[in-house]
Design an enzyme around this catalytic site. Structure first.
Site, short mmCIF file in Angstrom:
data_model
loop_
_atom_site.label_atom_id
_atom_site.label_comp_id
_atom_site.label_asym_id
_atom_site.label_seq_id
_atom_site.Cartn_x
_atom_site.Cartn_y
_atom_site.Cartn_z
N THR A 211 60.51 -13.49 52.48
CA THR A 211 60.74 -13.99 53.84
C THR A 211 59.41 -14.47 54.43
O THR A 211 58.44 -14.67 53.70
CB THR A 211 61.40 -12.88 54.71
OG1 THR A 211 61.83 -13.45 55.95
CG2 THR A 211 60.46 -11.71 55.00
N ASN A 212 59.35 -14.70 55.73
CA ASN A 212 58.10 -15.14 56.36
C ASN A 212 57.96 -14.50 57.74
O ASN A 212 58.79 -13.69 58.14
CB ASN A 212 58.05 -16.67 56.42
CG ASN A 212 59.23 -17.22 57.21
OD1 ASN A 212 59.40 -16.92 58.38
ND2 ASN A 212 60.06 -18.03 56.54
N ARG A 213 56.92 -14.86 58.45
CA ARG A 213 56.55 -14.15 59.67
C ARG A 213 57.33 -14.58 60.92
O ARG A 213 57.09 -14.08 62.01
CB ARG A 213 55.06 -14.36 59.98
CG ARG A 213 54.15 -13.69 58.99
CD ARG A 213 52.71 -13.92 59.39
NE ARG A 213 51.81 -13.42 58.38
CZ ARG A 213 51.45 -12.16 58.25
NH1 ARG A 213 51.95 -11.25 59.09
NH2 ARG A 213 50.63 -11.78 57.30
N SER A 214 58.23 -15.53 60.78
CA SER A 214 58.94 -16.02 61.97
C SER A 214 59.78 -14.91 62.61
O SER A 214 60.40 -14.11 61.92
CB SER A 214 59.85 -17.18 61.58
OG SER A 214 60.73 -17.48 62.63
N ALA A 278 62.06 -21.23 60.41
CA ALA A 278 61.05 -21.28 59.35
C ALA A 278 61.79 -21.02 58.04
O ALA A 278 62.02 -19.88 57.65
CB ALA A 278 59.99 -20.21 59.59
#
Ligand code: CTP
Length: 414
Positions: A211-214, A278
């Site tokens: 996943t990512n930081r969004s 994102a």
């Protein structure tokens, strides 16, 4: 609480009728006032038995009215009714609902409701049996046919101790109803908008994912700004914890593929797409059915093979070539270097009308913060440099520009 632009300076008539839910109405009056509205309160005689006008005066800083026959109140009903932007009766008892349906005007509240020309929201509060009664249901139907909006009631425990339908909805939700009612007629009235928000999750095995930081904050702000401009909004949300704006239809997704399907289906007749999410660019080539064990791999570690995900905006571009929908597409580009150049290239490649570029290395302009700094580009260059501001303020500017394009496009009205 922060002031809310659509409520700021708006005159709201808050009618209070005799129900135990009156105590919640004080909180509602306070919330509306904090949001920037000028709240005039009218209490019925029965309401005064539950709660004092002084409570409302204290939170609104304005008089609270009760008596039709007070001479100084002589033409009050006309004055209050004429200048109001919105009338909200919360709690609304079965008795007052019946009077309104019949067009009766026997106290300051019902007289004012009859004289008012602004939208009216009712938040019923009564025992479940009274709500279910055919008389109440018929009265509510009559009022709805006249354009009166209904907020609730909700299910739950009543003052009588019984469970059922008839509880007044919570003040926070009523604030949402008021906000939505005041947004009608905004620059995006009648428009349908799709907004994506948050990260995506690509599974590796049943317990792990990429996943990512969004956090979805900017997408949520765009959805709220579109609602405030009068649009109907479908929010396609990845896994986020942020509160969903009241009035948005939500589609929850996890993976890029799920988001792609949801976007392609929902933009089929949409006026605008705001692709704020994102989206993961890569996903594991295979997803293990069972948890990957350390013992399954060598001492050094393991290799994870990744493949590209569907580029959702590219898929929208293709679909749009034949369908012509959505009419306007705005993409985002989170960059760490050469932001303007990369952003412009993405706008052209993905066939966008706008791209909102943010350099995530700038302090206060990245993930998980409440502010952003955005360079908005169109096909012909810079549209606006939006300085460091709240994500809500940035969202309002984006909505402004997209609404301008939609409203200039007279041949394609919604
Ligand atoms: N986007 C998309 N589908 C993807 C990846 C991104 O629709 N699989 C969208 C994003 O929601 C955003 C825009 O494309 O609106 C730009 O995303 P970004 O990740 O900055 O661009 P990429 O095309 O992925 O390019 P790169 O990662 O190489 O910068």
């Amino acid at each position: 609480m922060q002031p809310i632009r659509v409520l700021k300076g708006k005159r709201i008539l808050l009618g209070i009728t005799g129900s135990i839910a009156c105590y919640k109405a004080v909180d509602l009056a306070s919330k509306l006032t904090q949001a920037g509205a000028e709240v005039d309160v009218i209490l019925t005689e029965s309401a005064v038995r539950f709660v004092s006008p002084l409570s409302f005066r204290s939170v609104t800083g304005r008089p609270a009215y009760t008596d039709l026959w007070d001479l100084s109140d002589h033409v009050r009903h006309v004055g209050l009714g004429e200048t109001a932007d919105l009338m909200l009766i919360a709690p609304a008892t079965a008795n007052t609902i019946a009077k309104l349906a019949a067009g009766m005007a026997d106290n300051l509240l019902t007289v004012t409701a009859l004289a008012a020309r602004c939208p009216l929201i009712l938040a019923p509060a009564m025992d479940g049996g009274m709500w279910d009664h055919p008389a109440t249901q018929a009265n509510v139907q009559v009022l709805q046919n006249r354009g009166v909006m209904l907020a609730g009631p909700a299910a739950g425990r009543m003052a009588s101790g019984l469970e059922g339908m008839g509880r007044m909805v919570e003040p926070q939700e009523l604030l949402g109803h008021a906000r939505l009612a005041l947004s009608r007629g905004g620059p995006m009235a009648g428009r349908s908008v799709v907004v994506t928000a948050g990260p995506t999750r690509e599974p590796i095995d049943p317990v792990r994912f990429l996943t990512n930081r969004s956090t979805g904050k900017q997408g949520i702000a765009v959805a709220q700004a579109a609602l405030d401009a009068g649009a109907s909004v479908t929010l396609i949300a990845g896994p986020i914890c942020e509160e969903i704006p009241f009035g948005a239809d939500v589609v929850r997704v996890e993976t890029v593929e799920e988001m792609a399907q949801a976007v392609l289906t929902n933009v089929e007749a949409a006026d605008a797409l705001f692709m704020v999410a994102a989206v993961a660019d890569f996903r594991p080539v295979t997803v293990a059915e069972r948890k990957i064990k350390k013992s399954d791999n060598s001492e050094e570690g393991m290799e994870l093979s990744l493949m590209k995900t569907t580029d959702i905006l590219m898929a929208v571009k293709e679909q749009r070539q034949s369908s012509r929908f959505p009419r306007v597409v705005l993409g985002f580009a989170a960059e760490t270097h050469n932001a303007a150049d990369y952003g412009h290239e993405k706008l052209l490649r993905k066939g966008l009308d706008f791209i909102a570029i943010n350099d995530v290395t700038v302090e206060g302009a990245g993930f998980a913060v409440d502010t952003n700094r955005v360079l908005l580009l169109g096909p012909n260059g810079v549209i606006e440099e939006i300085p460091l501001r709240s994500k809500s303020a940035v969202a309002e500017r984006l909505i402004h520009h997209v609404a301008e394009v939609l409203n200039a496009d007279k041949g394609h009205t919604a």
